[in-house]
Design an enzyme around this catalytic site. Structure first.
Site, PDB file in Angstrom:
ATOM      1  N   LYS A  77     -29.545 -60.702  92.374  1.00  0.00           N
ATOM      2  CA  LYS A  77     -29.011 -60.431  91.038  1.00  0.00           C
ATOM      3  C   LYS A  77     -30.093 -60.681  89.972  1.00  0.00           C
ATOM      4  CE  LYS A  77     -24.236 -61.608  92.381  1.00  0.00           C
ATOM      5  NZ  LYS A  77     -23.119 -62.554  92.121  1.00  0.00           N
ATOM      6  N   TYR A  93     -17.885 -53.801  91.487  1.00  0.00           N
ATOM      7  CA  TYR A  93     -16.975 -54.924  91.228  1.00  0.00           C
ATOM      8  C   TYR A  93     -15.543 -54.494  90.903  1.00  0.00           C
ATOM      9  CZ  TYR A  93     -20.906 -58.176  91.508  1.00  0.00           C
ATOM     10  OH  TYR A  93     -21.968 -58.943  91.947  1.00  0.00           O
ATOM     11  N   PHE A 104     -13.255 -63.298  84.231  1.00  0.00           N
ATOM     12  CA  PHE A 104     -14.712 -63.295  84.270  1.00  0.00           C
ATOM     13  C   PHE A 104     -15.311 -61.899  84.417  1.00  0.00           C
ATOM     14  CE2 PHE A 104     -13.316 -63.982  88.672  1.00  0.00           C
ATOM     15  CZ  PHE A 104     -14.065 -63.043  89.372  1.00  0.00           C
ATOM     16  N   ARG A 114     -27.471 -70.205  97.591  1.00  0.00           N
ATOM     17  CA  ARG A 114     -26.798 -70.574  96.342  1.00  0.00           C
ATOM     18  C   ARG A 114     -26.870 -72.082  96.077  1.00  0.00           C
ATOM     19  NH1 ARG A 114     -21.753 -66.367  97.067  1.00  0.00           N
ATOM     20  NH2 ARG A 114     -22.563 -64.692  95.743  1.00  0.00           N
ATOM     21  N   ASN A 135     -25.291 -66.816  90.303  1.00  0.00           N
ATOM     22  CA  ASN A 135     -25.473 -67.369  91.645  1.00  0.00           C
ATOM     23  C   ASN A 135     -26.456 -66.588  92.518  1.00  0.00           C
ATOM     24  OD1 ASN A 135     -23.828 -65.202  92.091  1.00  0.00           O
ATOM     25  ND2 ASN A 135     -22.084 -66.363  92.858  1.00  0.00           N
ATOM     26  N   HIS A 170     -25.901 -61.417  95.987  1.00  0.00           N
ATOM     27  CA  HIS A 170     -24.644 -60.811  96.404  1.00  0.00           C
ATOM     28  C   HIS A 170     -24.755 -60.392  97.858  1.00  0.00           C
ATOM     29  CE1 HIS A 170     -21.160 -58.129  96.617  1.00  0.00           C
ATOM     30  NE2 HIS A 170     -21.952 -57.350  97.310  1.00  0.00           N
ATOM     31  N   GLU A 216     -20.281 -50.448  99.527  1.00  0.00           N
ATOM     32  CA  GLU A 216     -21.315 -50.887  98.585  1.00  0.00           C
ATOM     33  C   GLU A 216     -22.663 -50.224  98.859  1.00  0.00           C
ATOM     34  OE1 GLU A 216     -21.016 -55.160  98.955  1.00  0.00           O
ATOM     35  OE2 GLU A 216     -19.049 -55.181  97.971  1.00  0.00           O
TER      36      GLU A 216
HETATM   37  P1  IDP Z   1     -18.871 -63.541  96.142  1.00  0.00           P
HETATM   38  O1  IDP Z   1     -20.062 -63.051  95.331  1.00  0.00           O
HETATM   39  O2  IDP Z   1     -19.163 -64.870  96.780  1.00  0.00           O
HETATM   40  O3  IDP Z   1     -18.359 -62.505  97.102  1.00  0.00           O
HETATM   41  P2  IDP Z   1     -16.594 -62.917  94.473  1.00  0.00           P
HETATM   42  O4  IDP Z   1     -15.311 -63.688  94.426  1.00  0.00           O
HETATM   43  O5  IDP Z   1     -16.572 -61.568  95.116  1.00  0.00           O
HETATM   44  O6  IDP Z   1     -17.713 -63.858  95.113  1.00  0.00           O
HETATM   45  O7  IDP Z   1     -17.082 -62.748  92.969  1.00  0.00           O
HETATM   46  C1  IDP Z   1     -18.115 -61.871  92.632  1.00  0.00           C
HETATM   47  C2  IDP Z   1     -19.037 -62.569  91.648  1.00  0.00           C
HETATM   48  O8  IDP Z   1     -18.315 -62.791  90.435  1.00  0.00           O
HETATM   49  C3  IDP Z   1     -19.518 -63.946  92.077  1.00  0.00           C
HETATM   50  O9  IDP Z   1     -20.645 -63.921  92.906  1.00  0.00           O
HETATM   51  C4  IDP Z   1     -19.813 -64.585  90.734  1.00  0.00           C
HETATM   52  O10 IDP Z   1     -21.068 -64.131  90.227  1.00  0.00           O
HETATM   53  C5  IDP Z   1     -18.693 -64.042  89.875  1.00  0.00           C
HETATM   54  N1  IDP Z   1     -17.509 -64.899  89.858  1.00  0.00           N
HETATM   55  C6  IDP Z   1     -16.564 -65.025  90.804  1.00  0.00           C
HETATM   56  N2  IDP Z   1     -15.590 -65.877  90.456  1.00  0.00           N
HETATM   57  C7  IDP Z   1     -15.935 -66.312  89.231  1.00  0.00           C
HETATM   58  C8  IDP Z   1     -15.302 -67.222  88.309  1.00  0.00           C
HETATM   59  O11 IDP Z   1     -14.248 -67.793  88.561  1.00  0.00           O
HETATM   60  N3  IDP Z   1     -15.963 -67.426  87.143  1.00  0.00           N
HETATM   61  C9  IDP Z   1     -17.133 -66.806  86.833  1.00  0.00           C
HETATM   62  N4  IDP Z   1     -17.745 -65.944  87.665  1.00  0.00           N
HETATM   63  C10 IDP Z   1     -17.152 -65.697  88.850  1.00  0.00           C
HETATM   64 MG    MG Z   2     -17.465 -60.660  96.719  1.00  0.00          MG
END
Ligand code: IDP
Ligand code: MG
Length: 157
Positions: A12, A52, A60, A105, A115, A118, A129
């Protein structure tokens, strides 16, 4: 034997800006996975929304879309046995504070919003994707390239 899979990985914008591209790719390569497609790109509105889509409507979501477009990302296809789950394991939990030490991470990020990396969460997500970011002709058969090279070299003797 577990299945040979391919998954979609993106470093990212925070990871790219912080100079972590090599460090992140190294972890996948030293695990034994093959990077079979790779490019740096500016994520378009359409790509961000498609990528997304499952998060649309969440609090968020707007920040997530802005984040993924805040600078170039490095997109990859990574292949190997059980690569979808394996890459997620190397990445660690979404929240860096909950990720196991030793994961990308945990080691390189502080907050969930930024983080670094992805990785697809299932084989179906991976295929969806990959198609958002790559044409099939941009994905290489690394083993084939290598075996052809070796054969050519041996034949030359
Ligand atoms: P993942 O990347 O571990 O698969 P997902 O739940 O798919 O996690 O969420 C996609 C991305 O959205 C996360 O990597 C993070 O950058 C962001 N994200 C997810 N949940 C939150 C949240 O509760 N607050 C802020 N950002 C979030
Ligand atoms: Mg995800």
């Amino acid at each position: 034997m577990r299945p040979e899979e391919r998954t979609f990985v993106a470093i990212k914008p925070d990871g790219v800006q912080r100079g972590l591209v090599g460090e992140v790719i190294k972890r996948f390569e030293t695990k034994g996975y093959k990077v079979t497609a790779l490019k740096m790109l500016q994520v378009t509105d359409a790509q961000a929304k498609a990528h997304y889509a499952e998060h649309e409507g969440k609090p968020f979501y707007p920040r997530l879309i802005r984040y993924i477009q805040s600078g170039p990302v490095v997109a990859m296809v990574v292949e190997g046995y059980n690569a979808v789950a394996g890459v997620r394991h190397l990445m660690g939990s979404t929240d860096p504070d909950k990720a196991e030490v030793g994961t990308i991470r945990a080691d390189f990020a502080q907050v969930m919003e930024y983080n670094v990396v992805h990785g697809s969460d299932s084989v179906e997500s991976a295929e969806r994707e990959i198609a958002i970011y790559f044409d099939e002709n941009e994905i290489f058969d690394e083993r084939k390239c290598m075996s052809e090279l070796v054969t050519e070299y041996l034949d030359a003797d």
